[in-house]
Design an enzyme around this catalytic site. Structure first.
Site, PDB file in Angstrom:
ATOM      1  CB  THR A 187      -0.791   0.019   1.324  1.00 28.10           C
ATOM      2  OG1 THR A 187      -1.275  -1.275   1.558  1.00 28.10           O
ATOM      3  CG2 THR A 187      -1.861   1.050   1.328  1.00 28.10           C
ATOM      4  NE  ARG A 215      -6.489  -9.594   1.750  1.00 27.30           N
ATOM      5  CZ  ARG A 215      -5.667  -8.563   1.874  1.00 27.30           C
ATOM      6  NH1 ARG A 215      -5.634  -7.632   0.943  1.00 27.30           N
ATOM      7  NH2 ARG A 215      -4.879  -8.445   2.915  1.00 27.30           N
ATOM      8  N   GLY A 217      -8.360  -5.998   2.158  1.00 30.47           N
ATOM      9  CA  GLY A 217      -7.434  -5.807   3.266  1.00 30.47           C
ATOM     10  C   GLY A 217      -7.812  -4.585   4.092  1.00 30.47           C
ATOM     11  CG  ASP A 218      -4.574  -2.569   5.939  1.00 38.71           C
ATOM     12  OD1 ASP A 218      -4.303  -3.298   4.953  1.00 38.71           O
ATOM     13  OD2 ASP A 218      -3.819  -1.663   6.337  1.00 38.71           O
ATOM     14  N   GLY A 241      -2.930  -6.800   5.754  1.00 35.56           N
ATOM     15  CA  GLY A 241      -4.165  -6.096   6.090  1.00 35.56           C
ATOM     16  C   GLY A 241      -4.974  -6.790   7.155  1.00 35.56           C
TER      17      GLY A 241
HETATM   18  N1  GLY Z   1      -2.228  -3.557   3.265  1.00 37.78           N
HETATM   19  C1  GLY Z   1      -2.797  -3.924   2.050  1.00 37.78           C
HETATM   20  C2  GLY Z   1      -3.597  -5.132   2.100  1.00 37.78           C
HETATM   21  O1  GLY Z   1      -3.467  -5.943   3.006  1.00 37.78           O
HETATM   22  O2  GLY Z   1      -4.378  -5.329   1.191  1.00 37.78           O
END
Ligand code: GLY
Length: 327
Positions: A187, A215, A217-218, A241
């Site tokens: 990211t 999926r 993520g964060d 994430g």
């Molecule tokens: N930090 C990015 C993700 O896990 O998608």
């Protein structure tokens, strides 16, 4: 896997690790009521943050607002096909589809996000449009794309020959082993304070390489990948994430700052929490946080060595190795 060459940290960051600093801005110098720290400032994750900060700085140094600065800053890696973890050319999911996640947040609590958006180079701008033009915070998948097209965004193929090749190579073994380090970072998270002292942040990614379809993520989750509060400061996350979501990472960092921790100490405590919960498998987990206080003090912390973050003020342009828990 082809990655653009890594900028030698030692040469750029100089000796030692810098955890915070004060910038002086000449005619644009602005003092807050609480300290002598000066703004504007922009900080962002990884070595790709150096270029992104330049984009943000164009806005900040000409008196633009923090939200526009972070949006235009992260446009740079989003549009760069060589950055294979963000935007155009991002690694696809295991079915070969590039799905992007992004969010933006202002210090006054306004925020917007898109999840699993396909075929749009700048998900950050769609996230901003969600914030500014809808009554909602999050749009996802087909709905996010429909909204983006209605807003005039152009549909484009985001799978480059390089990202397609990487996916086809991955398919040979189909082993899901997320590794996030210098050469395979993820990211871009960015935080800025403008000349008026306003805060904003953005976070954008193509997510974990070869993730399961669907999926998330964060990165696009407000409170996990990004949180900004004008009373305190902001934080953003990078890395696995799932682990950031489990501790509501960026919100945690901001709340720790609210209760008196410095940005670096707050990031460290969040990393400690990841460690405490995932001790048994910590060697496979990388998480990093960066944070800035509303006064412009900044810091970062990560689980494993290898994370870096970029800082730009009127007086400095730096890539700083993040302090870490485990070598
Ligand atoms: N930090 C990015 C993700 O896990 O998608």
């Amino acid at each position: 896997m082809n990655r653009k060459s890594f900028i030698k940290l030692a040469g750029i960051a100089g000796a030692g690790i810098v955890s915070n600093s004060i910038s002086l801005l000449g005619e644009n110098k602005k003092k807050t009521s609480k300290s002598n720290h000066s703004v504007p400032i922009v900080i962002s994750t990884w070595n790709m943050g150096l270029g992104a900060n330049e984009g943000a700085w164009k806005v900040l140094s000409s008196g633009g607002d923090a939200l526009t600065a972070v949006e235009q800053g992260v446009w740079i890696p989003e549009a760069d096909p060589k950055e294979m973890t963000v935007g155009l050319g991002g690694f696809p999911d295991r079915e070969g589809r590039v799905t992007l996640d992004a969010c933006v947040m202002r210090g006054d609590g306004a925020c917007g996000a898109v999840l699993a958006l396909e075929n749009i180079v700048h998900p950050v701008s769609v996230a901003r449009a969600v914030m500014e033009k809808t009554p909602h915070v999050i749009l996802t998948g087909e709905g996010a794309l429909q909204f983006a097209l209605q807003q005039g965004f152009k549909k484009e193929n985001l799978l480059t020959p390089e990202s397609e090749k990487a996916w086809k190579d991955w398919l040979k073994k189909s082993e899901y082993k997320p590794i996030i380090n210098i050469e395979n970072h993820d990211t871009i998270g960015m935080l800025a304070i403008d000349q008026a002292g306003k805060l904003a942040g953005a976070c954008t990614t193509s997510g974990m390489a070869f993730k399961m379809r669907g999926r998330i993520g964060d990165s696009p989750i407000i409170g996990a990948g990004l949180f900004v509060d004008e009373e305190v400061g902001g934080a953003t996350a990078t890395g696995h994430g799932e682990e950031v979501i489990r501790i509501a990472g960026s919100h945690l960092v901001v709340e720790l700052m609210r209760h008196g921790k410095s940005p670096e100490a707050a990031c460290k405590e969040a990393v400690d929490r990841v460690y405490k919960r995932q001790k048994h498998r910590i060697k496979d987990i990388q998480v990093g946080f960066i944070a800035v206080s509303k006064e412009g003090e900044y810091g970062a912390y990560c689980v494993h060595k290898g994370f870096s973050y970029a800082v730009k003020t009127a007086q400095k342009t730096e890539l700083i190795p993040g302090k870490y828990l485990i070598d």
